[in-house]
Design a protein around this motif. Structure first.
Motif, PDB file in Angstrom:
ATOM      1  N   SER A  88      37.277  43.166 -43.034  1.00 22.95           N
ATOM      2  CA  SER A  88      36.270  42.132 -42.785  1.00 22.95           C
ATOM      3  C   SER A  88      36.329  41.039 -43.838  1.00 22.95           C
ATOM      4  O   SER A  88      36.174  41.307 -45.029  1.00 22.95           O
TER       5      SER A  88
ATOM      6  N   ASN B   9      16.400  39.637 -44.168  1.00 19.68           N
ATOM      7  CA  ASN B   9      17.478  38.677 -43.949  1.00 19.68           C
ATOM      8  C   ASN B   9      16.923  37.255 -43.949  1.00 19.68           C
ATOM      9  O   ASN B   9      15.837  37.001 -43.415  1.00 19.68           O
TER      10      ASN B   9
ATOM     11  N   LYS C  23      19.512  33.006 -39.277  1.00 15.52           N
ATOM     12  CA  LYS C  23      19.913  34.078 -40.182  1.00 15.52           C
ATOM     13  C   LYS C  23      21.337  34.544 -39.876  1.00 15.52           C
ATOM     14  O   LYS C  23      21.746  34.593 -38.720  1.00 15.52           O
TER      15      LYS C  23
ATOM     16  N   LEU D 245      24.293  37.589 -39.824  1.00 20.35           N
ATOM     17  CA  LEU D 245      24.244  39.019 -39.535  1.00 20.35           C
ATOM     18  C   LEU D 245      23.947  39.807 -40.802  1.00 20.35           C
ATOM     19  O   LEU D 245      23.188  40.773 -40.789  1.00 20.35           O
ATOM     20  N   TYR D 246      24.567  39.380 -41.904  1.00 21.08           N
ATOM     21  CA  TYR D 246      24.409  40.072 -43.184  1.00 21.08           C
ATOM     22  C   TYR D 246      24.173  39.033 -44.275  1.00 21.08           C
ATOM     23  O   TYR D 246      24.957  38.100 -44.430  1.00 21.08           O
TER      24      TYR D 246
ATOM     25  N   TYR E 150      23.949  39.750 -47.614  1.00 23.17           N
ATOM     26  CA  TYR E 150      24.677  40.072 -48.838  1.00 23.17           C
ATOM     27  C   TYR E 150      26.151  40.364 -48.555  1.00 23.17           C
ATOM     28  O   TYR E 150      26.499  40.911 -47.511  1.00 23.17           O
ATOM     29  N   GLY E 151      26.982  40.015 -49.507  1.00 22.46           N
ATOM     30  CA  GLY E 151      28.411  40.270 -49.391  1.00 22.46           C
ATOM     31  C   GLY E 151      29.059  40.179 -50.756  1.00 22.46           C
ATOM     32  O   GLY E 151      28.371  40.002 -51.773  1.00 22.46           O
TER      33      GLY E 151
ATOM     34  N   GLN F 145      26.983  32.280 -39.617  1.00 23.06           N
ATOM     35  CA  GLN F 145      27.787  33.236 -40.392  1.00 23.06           C
ATOM     36  C   GLN F 145      28.639  32.521 -41.437  1.00 23.06           C
ATOM     37  O   GLN F 145      28.885  33.060 -42.519  1.00 23.06           O
TER      38      GLN F 145
END
Length: 324
Positions: free
Chosen positions: A22, A69, A78, A80-81, A83-84, A140
């Motif tokens: 990913s 989120n 927003k 999907l996530y 934090y990364g 995203q």
């Protein structure tokens, strides 16, 4: 972690197998500050002289209640996530694409691969227009430009690519194809080529096992569904397609043979199921882009289609613009 510390090899890995690798948006410390500030404000820790100590002293449930989120700067909605991986100039010194293209990665035997329909689990199922698809993608990857979106739209989101599925918007599947290749499939193809060019054993797979119910719903062969075959459907802890107990049960010994062989010998062929085909390496030049196509009773080697190679060439070229 293959590119951690700019590829400094500390002997922690002898090989790596990535399912649906990913490449999300990556922010640096300064760019990530908004998320911390929002959490501090939401928990009323903004009145504390030491906001980090305040957060650490909160009850875990109270902290998580406010840890919601939030849109990234420049996005309408927003992601999907939230934090990364954060570019901290230490463990993560730069964008993943740049590190690998600058030869800053650990050289160990690798498997990369993905599923046919990587994006269907993620794209909002009601997407029914190009504008809605673009909004999802921009949420995203907020750094994406209108020029990028125009090119992506011309590749993936033309009227003749719309598909109808129960309870879904007509642009759900084409938007899912775009997102799946941006985040998962094309990064894996790129990494396989990079490892092969470095002279490191590199295998790639295309998991295409079809479940009748998932095909009818439009979900297709979704993100990481192969975990059911690798671990066995009783061991994954989530809902399993019914066919993995019936018509697709035979895919489990095949997948387990390849994976257990790689784990024990760093080669998926050494101890593979005797009836399974040899899994050739990715290759280079005119012999490159070789991956194994995995489907019940149809498993074989295939060459990545030219159309997908062309799409991935473009998406890889804008990877740094998207902060991947």
């Amino acid at each position: 972690m293959l590119s951690a510390y700019g590829g400094r090899d500390e002997g922690l890995f002898v090989g790596a197998a990535a399912e649906s690798q990913s490449f999300a948006q990556m922010l640096n410390v300064t760019e990530s500050q908004f998320a911390y500030d929002a959490l501090v404000t939401a928990t009323a820790c903004d009145s504390s002289q030491n906001t980090l100590a305040c957060l650490r002293n909160l009850d875990v449930s109270a902290l998580q209640e406010k840890n919601v989120n939030r849109p990234n700067p420049g996005a309408q909605g927003k992601p999907l996530y939230l934090y990364g991986p954060t570019i901290d100039e230490d463990l993560v010194p730069d964008y993943t694409y740049r590190l690998f293209h600058e030869d800053k990665f650990i050289k160990v035997p690798v498997i990369f691969g993905d599923d046919t329909n990587e994006g269907t689990k993620f794209v909002t199922k009601s997407v029914s227009s190009v504008d809605e698809a673009d909004t999802f993608i921009k949420n995203q990857f907020p750094a994406i430009t209108q020029a990028h979106l125009a090119r992506i739209n011309s590749i993936y989101l033309t009227p003749n690519q719309t598909q109808e599925f129960p309870g879904a918007g007509s642009y759900w599947r084409p938007a899912s194809t775009a997102y799946g290749e941006i985040r998962y499939i094309c990064p894996g193809i790129d990494l396989s080529s990079i490892y092969a060019a470095a002279g490191v054993p590199s295998w790639n797979y295309h998991y295409a096992v079809q479940d009748p119910d998932d095909e009818r719903s439009g979900l297709g062969t979704p993100h990481t569904i192969e975990a059911n075959a690798i671990w066995g459907p009783a061991n994954t802890g989530h809902e399993v397609p019914a066919s993995y107990y019936t018509t697709n049960a035979g895919i489990m010994p095949l997948m387990q043979g390849y994976w257990s062989s790689f784990i024990t010998s760093l080669d998926p062929n050494t101890k593979r199921l005797p009836s399974s085909p040899k899994w050739e390496t990715w290759g280079q030049g005119g012999n490159g882009y070789q991956r194994i196509f995995i489907r019940t009773d149809e498993t074989r080697m295939e060459t990545v289609p030219q159309g997908q190679r062309n799409r991935c060439k473009y998406l890889t070229s804008i990877g740094l613009d998207l902060k991947q």
